[in-house]
Write an enzyme that holds these catalytic residues in place. Structure first.
Site, PDB file in Angstrom:
ATOM      1  N   THR A 288       4.308   5.422 -10.038  1.00 48.96           N
ATOM      2  CA  THR A 288       5.405   5.463 -11.018  1.00 48.96           C
ATOM      3  C   THR A 288       6.747   5.434 -10.270  1.00 48.96           C
ATOM      4  OG1 THR A 288       5.011   7.858 -11.025  1.00 48.96           O
ATOM      5  CG2 THR A 288       4.233   6.657 -12.916  1.00 48.96           C
TER       6      THR A 288
ATOM      7  N   ASP B 235      -0.977   1.969   2.410  1.00 51.66           N
ATOM      8  CA  ASP B 235       0.409   2.107   2.861  1.00 51.66           C
ATOM      9  C   ASP B 235       0.649   1.279   4.120  1.00 51.66           C
ATOM     10  OD1 ASP B 235       2.970   3.034   2.804  1.00 51.66           O
ATOM     11  OD2 ASP B 235       2.496   5.047   3.541  1.00 51.66           O
TER      12      ASP B 235
ATOM     13  N   TRP C 298       4.320  -3.609   8.267  1.00 50.62           N
ATOM     14  CA  TRP C 298       3.543  -4.728   8.827  1.00 50.62           C
ATOM     15  C   TRP C 298       4.412  -5.986   8.827  1.00 50.62           C
ATOM     16  CZ3 TRP C 298       1.984  -9.577   7.377  1.00 50.62           C
ATOM     17  CH2 TRP C 298       0.891 -10.129   8.041  1.00 50.62           C
TER      18      TRP C 298
ATOM     19  N   ASN D 149       7.367   3.828  -7.518  1.00 56.94           N
ATOM     20  CA  ASN D 149       7.638   2.527  -6.888  1.00 56.94           C
ATOM     21  C   ASN D 149       8.611   1.669  -7.706  1.00 56.94           C
ATOM     22  OD1 ASN D 149       4.299   2.063  -5.427  1.00 56.94           O
ATOM     23  ND2 ASN D 149       6.139   2.985  -4.564  1.00 56.94           N
TER      24      ASN D 149
ATOM     25  N   SER E 134       1.179  11.889  -1.730  1.00 62.16           N
ATOM     26  CA  SER E 134       2.125  11.112  -2.535  1.00 62.16           C
ATOM     27  C   SER E 134       1.700  10.954  -3.995  1.00 62.16           C
ATOM     28  CB  SER E 134       2.363   9.731  -1.915  1.00 62.16           C
ATOM     29  OG  SER E 134       2.861   9.853  -0.616  1.00 62.16           O
TER      30      SER E 134
ATOM     31  N   ARG F  14       0.369  12.523   3.878  1.00 65.64           N
ATOM     32  CA  ARG F  14       0.577  13.153   2.572  1.00 65.64           C
ATOM     33  C   ARG F  14      -0.176  12.393   1.491  1.00 65.64           C
ATOM     34  NH1 ARG F  14       5.692  11.230   4.339  1.00 65.64           N
ATOM     35  NH2 ARG F  14       6.029   9.180   3.465  1.00 65.64           N
TER      36      ARG F  14
HETATM   37  C1  FPP Z   1       2.639   0.470   0.114  1.00 70.18           C
HETATM   38  O1  FPP Z   1       3.199  -0.097   1.281  1.00 70.18           O
HETATM   39  C2  FPP Z   1       2.012  -0.563  -0.702  1.00 70.18           C
HETATM   40  C3  FPP Z   1       2.314  -0.843  -2.003  1.00 70.18           C
HETATM   41  C4  FPP Z   1       3.345  -0.129  -2.760  1.00 70.18           C
HETATM   42  C5  FPP Z   1       1.638  -1.958  -2.727  1.00 70.18           C
HETATM   43  C6  FPP Z   1       0.162  -2.114  -2.500  1.00 70.18           C
HETATM   44  C7  FPP Z   1      -0.275  -3.375  -3.131  1.00 70.18           C
HETATM   45  C8  FPP Z   1      -1.139  -4.277  -2.641  1.00 70.18           C
HETATM   46  C9  FPP Z   1      -1.901  -4.103  -1.372  1.00 70.18           C
HETATM   47  C10 FPP Z   1      -1.348  -5.532  -3.419  1.00 70.18           C
HETATM   48  C11 FPP Z   1      -2.616  -5.707  -4.157  1.00 70.18           C
HETATM   49  C12 FPP Z   1      -3.169  -4.555  -4.863  1.00 70.18           C
HETATM   50  C13 FPP Z   1      -4.021  -4.555  -5.924  1.00 70.18           C
HETATM   51  C14 FPP Z   1      -4.852  -3.362  -6.193  1.00 70.18           C
HETATM   52  C15 FPP Z   1      -4.178  -5.652  -6.869  1.00 70.18           C
HETATM   53  P1  FPP Z   1       4.749   0.083   1.542  1.00 70.18           P
HETATM   54  O2  FPP Z   1       5.483  -1.053   0.919  1.00 70.18           O
HETATM   55  O3  FPP Z   1       5.204   1.428   1.073  1.00 70.18           O
HETATM   56  O4  FPP Z   1       4.818  -0.008   3.107  1.00 70.18           O
HETATM   57  P2  FPP Z   1       5.891   0.709   4.052  1.00 70.18           P
HETATM   58  O5  FPP Z   1       5.654   2.188   3.928  1.00 70.18           O
HETATM   59  O6  FPP Z   1       5.547   0.167   5.401  1.00 70.18           O
HETATM   60  O7  FPP Z   1       7.254   0.291   3.595  1.00 70.18           O
END
Ligand code: FPP
Length: 234
Positions: free
Chosen positions: A62, A16, A21, A64, A191, A189
């Site tokens: 699911t 997460d 970032w 996302n 999630s 959490r």
């Molecule tokens: C959550 O951060 C991250 C994701 C929904 C995507 C994770 C995917 C990768 C790291 C890419 C590569 C993965 C694989 C296994 C091939 P967020 O977008 O919810 O961050 P935020 O809470 O700061 O908005």
């Protein structure tokens, strides 16, 4: 890393904080996912090299799919690029890749790349990388329950066959339970991540955002894991 440390057999990571970032750097959210993916390669190889046998990654839930189309499209393309681009590294390190999640509504190109990498690595004997993609733990339990009801109706199983271990063997992937679950970016959490599998896991929450969760941060987490007193209810 200190050789005397106990290494958890199965580690789960809720990756997460990619979006935050990117925002901190004035970039679009997708650039955070790219940075997270860049971080992932070294992290996975490090986990395998210190002796983690199973790694489960929460890549896409699911839920996302509710995100903006352009972010979802970016992630889907990123998955394809990674599965193809990192295929040789995966083979060179003898890693077996498996996936957990529902097929629908993943795009065909993603499903094809998933099938390719899981089929080609199925005889590898090193670390197992379980990628949770279009995954939700509640959906997993629903899907399993429906299948078991069908198997019961068809006379393939008996009621007394069902016990906690049987359930574990019938989830999307038959993997050992999680020992250690790491969640980056300060959220406290689960999630909908591997609820059944994490029944006796230790949890590690850190404010570090996933793209910055490097091998040193992982080693810090392992030191913390070693300070826990696991009792398994005993
Ligand atoms: C959550 O951060 C991250 C994701 C929904 C995507 C994770 C995917 C990768 C790291 C890419 C590569 C993965 C694989 C296994 C091939 P967020 O977008 O919810 O961050 P935020 O809470 O700061 O908005």
């Amino acid at each position: 890393m200190d050789d005397n440390l106990i290494i958890p057999k199965h580690v789960g990571i809720i990756m997460d904080g990619n979006g935050r970032w990117a925002k901190k750097r004035g970039l679009i959210r997708s650039m955070g996912h790219r940075a997270g993916a860049d971080n992932l390669k070294e992290l996975c190889l490090h986990m395998a090299s210190v002796g983690v046998e199973y790694v489960s990654l929460y890549a896409f839930s699911t839920e996302n799919f509710k995100r903006e189309k352009k972010e979802v499209d970016f992630l889907m393309n990123l998955f394809v690029t990674l599965f193809k681009g990192e295929f040789q590294t995966i083979m060179d390190h003898n890693i077996r890749v498996v996936f957990s999640g529902r097929v629908f509504p993943l795009p065909k190109k993603v499903l094809q790349a998933m099938n390719y990498v899981s089929e080609k690595t199925c005889n590898n004997t090193g670390a197992v990388l379980n990628i949770c993609l279009n995954y939700g733990s509640q959906s997993e339990i629903v899907d399993m329950t429906k299948q078991l009801c069908q198997d019961y109706k068809d006379g393939k199983i008996e009621l007394d066959d069902i016990d906690p271990e049987f359930i574990q063997h019938h989830l999307y992937q038959d993997l050992p339970p999680l020992d250690f679950v790491i969640r980056t970016s300060g959220e406290l959490r689960l999630s909908n991540f591997m609820l059944y599998q994490s029944s006796y896991a230790e949890f590690y929450f850190t404010d570090v955002l996933f793209p910055d969760f490097n091998t040193e941060e992982f080693d810090k987490a392992i030191v913390e894991f070693n300070q826990r007193n696991r009792k398994f209810g005993g």
